[in-house]
Design a protein around this motif. Structure first.
Motif, PDB file in Angstrom:
ATOM      1  N   GLU A  16       0.744  -1.149   0.128  1.00  9.55           N
ATOM      2  CA  GLU A  16      -0.072   0.456   0.351  1.00  9.55           C
ATOM      3  C   GLU A  16       1.102   1.142  -0.164  1.00  9.55           C
ATOM      4  O   GLU A  16       0.421   2.583  -1.001  1.00  9.55           O
ATOM      5  N   VAL A  17       2.065   1.038   0.491  1.00  6.52           N
ATOM      6  CA  VAL A  17       2.907   2.444   0.669  1.00  6.52           C
ATOM      7  C   VAL A  17       3.578   2.663  -0.573  1.00  6.52           C
ATOM      8  O   VAL A  17       3.762   3.810  -1.389  1.00  6.52           O
ATOM      9  N   SER A  18       3.971   1.706  -1.077  1.00  2.00           N
ATOM     10  CA  SER A  18       4.641   1.234  -2.850  1.00  2.00           C
ATOM     11  C   SER A  18       3.119   1.831  -3.253  1.00  2.00           C
ATOM     12  O   SER A  18       3.573   2.880  -4.896  1.00  2.00           O
ATOM     13  N   ARG A  19       2.137   1.217  -3.387  1.00  2.00           N
ATOM     14  CA  ARG A  19       0.801   2.206  -4.082  1.00  2.00           C
ATOM     15  C   ARG A  19       0.811   3.745  -4.272  1.00  2.00           C
ATOM     16  O   ARG A  19       0.607   4.557  -4.780  1.00  2.00           O
ATOM     17  N   ALA A  20       0.874   4.280  -2.563  1.00  6.45           N
ATOM     18  CA  ALA A  20       0.776   6.069  -2.709  1.00  6.45           C
ATOM     19  C   ALA A  20       1.734   6.477  -3.123  1.00  6.45           C
ATOM     20  O   ALA A  20       1.406   7.886  -3.682  1.00  6.45           O
ATOM     21  N   ALA A  21       3.126   5.786  -3.055  1.00  8.61           N
ATOM     22  CA  ALA A  21       4.160   6.310  -3.569  1.00  8.61           C
ATOM     23  C   ALA A  21       3.881   6.842  -5.482  1.00  8.61           C
ATOM     24  O   ALA A  21       4.235   7.985  -4.895  1.00  8.61           O
ATOM     25  N   LEU A  22       3.660   5.508  -6.041  1.00  4.09           N
ATOM     26  CA  LEU A  22       3.428   5.428  -7.075  1.00  4.09           C
ATOM     27  C   LEU A  22       2.815   6.581  -7.517  1.00  4.09           C
ATOM     28  O   LEU A  22       2.217   7.002  -8.873  1.00  4.09           O
ATOM     29  N   ALA A  23       1.643   6.208  -6.655  1.00  7.46           N
ATOM     30  CA  ALA A  23       0.274   7.298  -7.274  1.00  7.46           C
ATOM     31  C   ALA A  23       0.635   9.040  -7.298  1.00  7.46           C
ATOM     32  O   ALA A  23       0.187   9.569  -7.837  1.00  7.46           O
ATOM     33  N   GLU A  24       1.499   9.096  -6.078  1.00  6.34           N
ATOM     34  CA  GLU A  24       1.786  10.883  -5.885  1.00  6.34           C
ATOM     35  C   GLU A  24       3.727  10.766  -6.815  1.00  6.34           C
ATOM     36  O   GLU A  24       4.184  12.190  -6.848  1.00  6.34           O
ATOM     37  N   GLY A  25       3.723   9.705  -8.052  1.00  9.55           N
ATOM     38  CA  GLY A  25       4.557  10.290  -8.977  1.00  9.55           C
ATOM     39  C   GLY A  25       5.580   9.974  -8.989  1.00  9.55           C
ATOM     40  O   GLY A  25       6.803   9.753  -9.252  1.00  9.55           O
ATOM     41  N   ALA A  26       6.259   8.558  -7.837  1.00  7.30           N
ATOM     42  CA  ALA A  26       7.680   7.709  -7.811  1.00  7.30           C
ATOM     43  C   ALA A  26       7.642   6.662  -8.692  1.00  7.30           C
ATOM     44  O   ALA A  26       6.440   6.554  -9.401  1.00  7.30           O
ATOM     45  N   ARG A  27       8.793   6.851  -9.276  1.00  9.89           N
ATOM     46  CA  ARG A  27       9.417   6.032 -11.003  1.00  9.89           C
ATOM     47  C   ARG A  27       9.025   4.892 -10.228  1.00  9.89           C
ATOM     48  O   ARG A  27       9.071   3.935 -10.866  1.00  9.89           O
ATOM     49  N   ASP A  28       9.983   4.857  -8.914  1.00 10.83           N
ATOM     50  CA  ASP A  28      10.402   3.901  -8.517  1.00 10.83           C
ATOM     51  C   ASP A  28      10.303   3.263  -6.704  1.00 10.83           C
ATOM     52  O   ASP A  28      10.612   5.233  -6.090  1.00 10.83           O
ATOM     53  N   VAL A  29      10.540   2.789  -6.702  1.00 14.13           N
ATOM     54  CA  VAL A  29       9.981   2.378  -4.721  1.00 14.13           C
ATOM     55  C   VAL A  29      11.063   1.421  -4.612  1.00 14.13           C
ATOM     56  O   VAL A  29      11.115   0.096  -5.109  1.00 14.13           O
ATOM     57  N   VAL A  30      11.963   1.592  -3.756  1.00 15.10           N
ATOM     58  CA  VAL A  30      13.035   0.731  -3.355  1.00 15.10           C
ATOM     59  C   VAL A  30      12.461  -0.222  -1.652  1.00 15.10           C
ATOM     60  O   VAL A  30      12.288   0.981  -0.560  1.00 15.10           O
ATOM     61  N   LEU A  31      13.263  -1.330  -1.648  1.00 11.78           N
ATOM     62  CA  LEU A  31      12.750  -2.012  -0.734  1.00 11.78           C
ATOM     63  C   LEU A  31      13.987  -3.181  -0.482  1.00 11.78           C
ATOM     64  O   LEU A  31      14.285  -4.142  -0.892  1.00 11.78           O
ATOM     65  N   PHE A  32      14.958  -3.022   0.650  1.00 13.44           N
ATOM     66  CA  PHE A  32      16.266  -4.191   1.286  1.00 13.44           C
ATOM     67  C   PHE A  32      15.658  -4.981   1.924  1.00 13.44           C
ATOM     68  O   PHE A  32      14.707  -4.357   3.304  1.00 13.44           O
ATOM     69  N   ALA A  33      15.504  -5.350   1.871  1.00 11.20           N
ATOM     70  CA  ALA A  33      15.396  -6.996   2.148  1.00 11.20           C
ATOM     71  C   ALA A  33      15.928  -7.680   3.589  1.00 11.20           C
ATOM     72  O   ALA A  33      16.939  -8.022   2.491  1.00 11.20           O
ATOM     73  N   ASP A  34      16.379  -8.297   4.217  1.00 17.55           N
ATOM     74  CA  ASP A  34      17.434  -9.390   4.783  1.00 17.55           C
ATOM     75  C   ASP A  34      16.687 -10.491   4.653  1.00 17.55           C
ATOM     76  O   ASP A  34      15.868 -11.302   5.254  1.00 17.55           O
ATOM     77  N   LEU A  35      17.565 -11.016   3.307  1.00 17.38           N
ATOM     78  CA  LEU A  35      17.486 -12.599   2.612  1.00 17.38           C
ATOM     79  C   LEU A  35      17.446 -13.635   3.703  1.00 17.38           C
ATOM     80  O   LEU A  35      16.544 -14.262   3.952  1.00 17.38           O
ATOM     81  N   SER A  36      18.377 -13.337   4.954  1.00 16.80           N
ATOM     82  CA  SER A  36      18.596 -14.208   5.660  1.00 16.80           C
ATOM     83  C   SER A  36      17.684 -14.396   7.094  1.00 16.80           C
ATOM     84  O   SER A  36      17.701 -15.520   8.112  1.00 16.80           O
ATOM     85  N   HIS A  37      16.745 -13.595   6.802  1.00 22.65           N
ATOM     86  CA  HIS A  37      15.555 -13.524   7.708  1.00 22.65           C
ATOM     87  C   HIS A  37      14.938 -14.564   7.645  1.00 22.65           C
ATOM     88  O   HIS A  37      13.852 -14.664   6.111  1.00 22.65           O
ATOM     89  N   PRO A  38      14.656 -15.563   8.386  1.00 23.84           N
ATOM     90  CA  PRO A  38      13.186 -16.818   7.761  1.00 23.84           C
ATOM     91  C   PRO A  38      12.083 -16.113   7.527  1.00 23.84           C
ATOM     92  O   PRO A  38      11.094 -17.076   6.391  1.00 23.84           O
ATOM     93  N   THR A  39      11.718 -15.314   7.779  1.00 25.34           N
ATOM     94  CA  THR A  39      10.209 -14.535   7.533  1.00 25.34           C
ATOM     95  C   THR A  39      10.196 -13.300   6.731  1.00 25.34           C
ATOM     96  O   THR A  39       8.899 -13.177   6.440  1.00 25.34           O
TER      97      THR A  39
END
Length: 61
Positions: free
Chosen positions: A29-52
């Motif tokens: 939802e945060v990503s959708r809102a950012a794109l609706a406000e004109g963002a071209r890119d939404v970046v999320l860094f994830a810890d892939l070592s985290h099991p969930t």
């Protein structure tokens, strides 16, 4: 927003509530809102070592 890009930062769910899709829903939802406000890119860094880590399960159209 800087240069058309936003970064989703520190998505946390308490252990007792994990695995229910809450963090993914909020992140999407945060990503959708950012794109609706004109963002071209939404970046999320994830810890892939985290099991969930939900990386790869969040889709925004």
């Amino acid at each position: 927003m800087i240069g058309g890009q936003i970064q989703v930062d520190i998505v946390y769910t308490p252990a007792r509530l994990r695995g229910r899709g809450y963090a993914g829903a909020v992140t999407a939802e945060v990503s959708r809102a950012a794109l609706a406000e004109g963002a071209r890119d939404v970046v999320l860094f994830a810890d892939l070592s985290h099991p969930t880590s939900g990386c790869g399960r969040i889709a925004v159209e």
